[in-house]
Design an enzyme around this catalytic site. Structure first.
Site, PDB file in Angstrom:
ATOM      1  N   ASP A 133       0.788  -1.249  -0.112  1.00 14.21           N
ATOM      2  CA  ASP A 133      -0.076   0.139  -0.147  1.00 14.21           C
ATOM      3  C   ASP A 133       0.792   1.158   0.069  1.00 14.21           C
ATOM      4  OD1 ASP A 133      -1.889   1.791   0.106  1.00 14.21           O
ATOM      5  OD2 ASP A 133      -2.756   1.047   2.207  1.00 14.21           O
ATOM      6  N   HIS A 135      -0.426   4.056  -0.361  1.00 14.84           N
ATOM      7  CA  HIS A 135      -1.124   5.081   0.592  1.00 14.84           C
ATOM      8  C   HIS A 135      -1.213   6.431  -0.046  1.00 14.84           C
ATOM      9  CE1 HIS A 135      -2.735   5.998   4.772  1.00 14.84           C
ATOM     10  NE2 HIS A 135      -3.491   4.823   4.458  1.00 14.84           N
ATOM     11  N   GLU A 159      -1.104  -0.583  -4.104  1.00 19.80           N
ATOM     12  CA  GLU A 159      -2.289   0.176  -3.949  1.00 19.80           C
ATOM     13  C   GLU A 159      -1.850   1.768  -3.813  1.00 19.80           C
ATOM     14  OE1 GLU A 159      -5.668   0.472  -0.186  1.00 19.80           O
ATOM     15  OE2 GLU A 159      -4.483  -1.558  -0.674  1.00 19.80           O
ATOM     16  N   GLU A 185     -10.320   3.631  -2.361  1.00 16.43           N
ATOM     17  CA  GLU A 185     -11.108   3.767  -1.074  1.00 16.43           C
ATOM     18  C   GLU A 185     -11.210   5.500  -1.105  1.00 16.43           C
ATOM     19  OE1 GLU A 185      -7.434   4.445   2.328  1.00 16.43           O
ATOM     20  OE2 GLU A 185      -6.787   2.934   0.696  1.00 16.43           O
ATOM     21  N   HIS A 235     -12.131  -2.055   0.050  1.00 17.35           N
ATOM     22  CA  HIS A 235     -11.424  -1.435   1.287  1.00 17.35           C
ATOM     23  C   HIS A 235     -12.159  -1.624   2.453  1.00 17.35           C
ATOM     24  CE1 HIS A 235     -10.159   2.008   3.613  1.00 17.35           C
ATOM     25  NE2 HIS A 235      -8.821   1.494   3.393  1.00 17.35           N
TER      26      HIS A 235
END
Length: 335
Positions: A133, A135, A159, A185, A235
């Protein structure tokens, strides 16, 4: 919003959804769509309980009997991933996700990425799949380098390699790597999602059922994604109600691939005793065996909330404070 729905028939879920969305002059976004998600999930649970059926039956019935899952390791500043991955393996998981990096500057030393590659290698050596991730912490100069460095180690996905608002950068990155790109997400509706599908820049879509308008909207998003050969991996580093709603959707969604599960995630363990098993009567519904959780068979969402435990925790619980990173020069970095 609540006053608007007084007098409506609760079974007319789509009418209620359309009213909430289309009678709002300012549509979409995380606040409105999260509120709508809570209403929508509750209405689906109420209807399926009244009919004495598992919720997924009302959505067309099951296409699978168990759900592939993954959990988190490593924390916000990822470390000790080998021990954590072994613990997840013992819990039954066969895939995990971890933050790819700590905070990184807009353009940083390439050495800042070396530990990311090493952590991926360590987890893969244990025989587990691992998603990385990013992020949205990395900017394009660093994200390109890290994707290239990770490619030989074949992570399950990367991700949010860039923040979702950098649509053109994600499209560029998708042409530079063979690693599946996942995000979603921070997309709150089918209208947010469609540009990523139309330009084929992503491989895995990760809508959050508690922020994208609930069960009704995530089903529409999944159908759109299927038409573009994009998988759905919702998510959900959240609580048991959101996870149960995801599981019901996974049961009946052909292009579902894997479900995030917040069991022992660092956001929970940092607070001490709390986890997703705290707030439900039958904690066995979250048992993981060989990387799968059995499909929820109970009526409605498929679990019963321990309301007394919720009330007990609510008396002393503090609101979750958003986190953030600051660089050594005092500048704000992405979290």
């Amino acid at each position: 919003m609540i006053q608007r729905f007084v007098g409506y028939e609760a079974d007319n879920i789509e009418l209620l959804w359309q009213t909430a969305h289309r009678h709002s002059f300012y549509r979409g976004g995380p606040v409105l769509m999260s509120a709508l998600a809570g209403i929508d999930i509750a209405l689906w649970d109420l209807l399926s309980r009244r009919l004495n059926l598992p919720l997924h039956i009302l959505l067309g019935g099951a296409v699978r009997h168990k759900i592939k899952v993954y959990s988190w390791i490593g924390g916000d500043r990822p470390r000790d991933v080998e021990a954590a991955a072994k613990e997840r393996y013992a819990q039954g998981f066969r895939a995990v996700k971890m933050n790819a990096t700590e905070d990184v500057d807009w353009l940083d030393s390439p050495s800042a990425l070396e530990t990311s590659v090493e952590r991926c290698r360590i987890v893969k050596a244990l025989g587990m799949d691992v998603g990385l991730d990013f992020h949205g912490r990395l900017h394009k100069p660093m994200a390109k380098q890290l994707a290239r460095a990770l490619e030989p180690h074949r992570p399950l996905f990367i991700e949010e390699p860039l923040l979702s608002e950098h649509h053109e950068g994600i499209k560029q990155l998708s042409g530079l790597t063979t690693i599946p790109i996942a995000l979603g997400e921070r997309l709150y509706s089918r209208w947010d999602v469609k540009r990523f599908l139309q330009d084929t820049s992503i491989d895995v879509l990760q809508p959050d059922i508690s922020h994208c308008g609930g069960i009704s909207e995530i089903r529409r998003i999944a159908s759109m994604a299927e038409a573009y050969d994009v998988a759905i991996a919702p998510h959900c580093p959240l609580g048991p109600i959101a996870l149960a709603a995801c599981m019901q959707v996974a049961m009946c969604t052909p292009n579902f691939t894997i479900q995030e599960m917040g069991l022992t995630i660092h956001y929970n363990t940092e607070l001490g005793e709390f986890d997703i098993t705290n707030y439900i009567v039958d904690k066995r519904v979250w048992d993981v065996r060989e990387g799968y959780v059995e499909g929820l068979k109970g009526v409605g969402l498929g679990l019963e909330v321990d309301e007394e435990e919720v009330r007990r925790v609510a008396r002393t619980a503090n609101a979750w404070a958003p986190k953030g990173f600051v660089g050594p020069d005092g500048s704000i970095r992405e979290w």
